[in-house]
Design a protein around this motif. Structure first.
Motif, short mmCIF file in Angstrom:
data_model
loop_
_atom_site.label_atom_id
_atom_site.label_comp_id
_atom_site.label_asym_id
_atom_site.label_seq_id
_atom_site.Cartn_x
_atom_site.Cartn_y
_atom_site.Cartn_z
N ILE A 26 4.32 -70.39 -110.06
CA ILE A 26 4.41 -69.03 -109.49
C ILE A 26 3.41 -68.11 -110.19
O ILE A 26 2.71 -67.33 -109.54
N THR A 29 -0.21 -68.94 -109.05
CA THR A 29 -0.48 -68.44 -107.68
C THR A 29 -0.58 -66.91 -107.69
O THR A 29 -1.45 -66.33 -107.05
N SER A 30 0.34 -66.28 -108.43
CA SER A 30 0.39 -64.80 -108.43
C SER A 30 -0.90 -64.23 -108.98
O SER A 30 -1.46 -63.28 -108.42
N ASN A 34 -2.87 -62.01 -106.43
CA ASN A 34 -2.66 -60.58 -106.60
C ASN A 34 -3.96 -59.85 -106.88
O ASN A 34 -4.17 -58.73 -106.38
N PHE A 50 15.17 -63.77 -112.34
CA PHE A 50 13.86 -63.13 -112.32
C PHE A 50 14.04 -61.63 -112.13
O PHE A 50 14.96 -61.18 -111.44
N ILE A 54 6.09 -55.02 -108.72
CA ILE A 54 4.74 -55.10 -108.15
C ILE A 54 4.31 -53.72 -107.68
O ILE A 54 5.14 -52.90 -107.26
N LEU A 64 3.58 -58.82 -99.60
CA LEU A 64 3.90 -59.73 -100.70
C LEU A 64 5.41 -59.84 -100.90
O LEU A 64 5.93 -60.95 -101.06
N ASP A 71 10.79 -67.06 -100.35
CA ASP A 71 10.43 -68.22 -101.17
C ASP A 71 11.69 -68.99 -101.59
O ASP A 71 12.60 -68.42 -102.20
N ARG A 73 12.24 -71.00 -103.89
CA ARG A 73 12.42 -71.27 -105.32
C ARG A 73 13.38 -70.30 -105.98
O ARG A 73 13.73 -70.44 -107.14
N HIS A 74 13.79 -69.26 -105.24
CA HIS A 74 14.81 -68.35 -105.79
C HIS A 74 15.72 -67.86 -104.69
O HIS A 74 15.47 -68.09 -103.50
C1 FMN Z 1 10.02 -65.09 -108.39
C2 FMN Z 1 8.76 -65.23 -107.58
C3 FMN Z 1 7.71 -64.34 -107.77
C4 FMN Z 1 6.53 -64.46 -107.04
N1 FMN Z 1 5.51 -63.57 -107.24
C5 FMN Z 1 4.37 -63.69 -106.52
C6 FMN Z 1 3.30 -62.77 -106.71
O1 FMN Z 1 3.36 -61.81 -107.48
N2 FMN Z 1 2.15 -62.98 -105.99
C7 FMN Z 1 2.02 -64.03 -105.12
O2 FMN Z 1 0.96 -64.16 -104.49
N3 FMN Z 1 3.02 -64.90 -104.93
C8 FMN Z 1 4.18 -64.76 -105.61
N4 FMN Z 1 5.19 -65.66 -105.42
C9 FMN Z 1 4.95 -66.80 -104.52
C10 FMN Z 1 5.13 -66.41 -103.06
O3 FMN Z 1 6.49 -66.47 -102.73
C11 FMN Z 1 4.34 -67.38 -102.16
O4 FMN Z 1 4.68 -68.71 -102.49
C12 FMN Z 1 2.85 -67.21 -102.36
O5 FMN Z 1 2.46 -65.87 -102.22
C13 FMN Z 1 2.09 -68.05 -101.30
O6 FMN Z 1 0.74 -68.02 -101.67
P1 FMN Z 1 -0.28 -69.08 -101.02
O7 FMN Z 1 -0.26 -68.79 -99.55
O8 FMN Z 1 -1.59 -68.77 -101.69
O9 FMN Z 1 0.25 -70.44 -101.37
C14 FMN Z 1 6.40 -65.53 -106.11
C15 FMN Z 1 7.47 -66.41 -105.91
C16 FMN Z 1 8.63 -66.27 -106.64
C17 FMN Z 1 9.76 -67.24 -106.41
#
Ligand code: FMN
Length: 133
Positions: A26, A29-30, A34, A50, A54, A64, A71, A73-74
């Motif tokens: 996470i 990716t973030s 971001n 969590f 943001i 976002l 998602d 995962r939570h």
């Molecule tokens: C607790 C949590 C926090 C997240 N924070 C972010 C974030 O700040 N920025 C982000 O792009 N994805 C964040 N994600 C992941 C997004 O849910 C998602 O999977 C992602 O934006 C997809 O990006 P992609 O299309 O590049 O794979 C977070 C997921 C979880 C479970």
């Protein structure tokens, strides 16, 4: 002219079947996404819960948070506060700062707050967090 800014803070609980490496995924990716979308913020994790803050342009923050909310995962995603604010950004140096909270009561306590006190509550935790840039 200052950019119009929007902030959002939520709490959630890690999914029971989430893989142990999911938090590292996470964060990676973030940080990649971001910075492309002008989002900055902070993610705090205490091993079970969590809390994420943001900030950025309203449409980017809303898009976002909609993606994060979905998602798998939570779960138990609860927005504590969302709204426009006058800058400066609170986390301008972090595309997504990450901190592990060692204090068991901190995030449950934060989850009880609503509105701007929730943002202030998160800021109040910063001195006791292990914040990595
Ligand atoms: C607790 C949590 C926090 C997240 N924070 C972010 C974030 O700040 N920025 C982000 O792009 N994805 C964040 N994600 C992941 C997004 O849910 C998602 O999977 C992602 O934006 C997809 O990006 P992609 O299309 O590049 O794979 C977070 C997921 C979880 C479970």
């Amino acid at each position: 002219m200052n950019e119009p800014l929007y902030q959002l803070i939520y709490v959630s609980v890690i999914a029971p079947d989430a893989h142990p490496t999911c938090v590292a995924d996470i964060i990676r990716t973030s940080r990649a996404n971001n910075s492309l979308h002008g989002i900055t913020g902070l993610l705090v994790f205490d091993g079970g819960r969590f809390c994420q803050y943001i900030e950025g342009a309203e449409d980017a923050v809303r898009r976002l948070s909609d993606a994060i909310c979905e998602d798998p995962r939570h779960e138990q995603f609860i927005v504590l506060h969302a709204g426009p604010f006058d800058g400066p950004r609170l986390f301008s140096d972090w595309s997504m700062g990450y901190a592990l909270s060692h204090e068991e009561a901190s995030l449950p306590g934060l989850a009880l707050l609503r509105g701007l006190p929730a943002v202030a509550g998160l800021q109040g935790l910063i001195p006791v967090l292990d914040l990595e840039p």
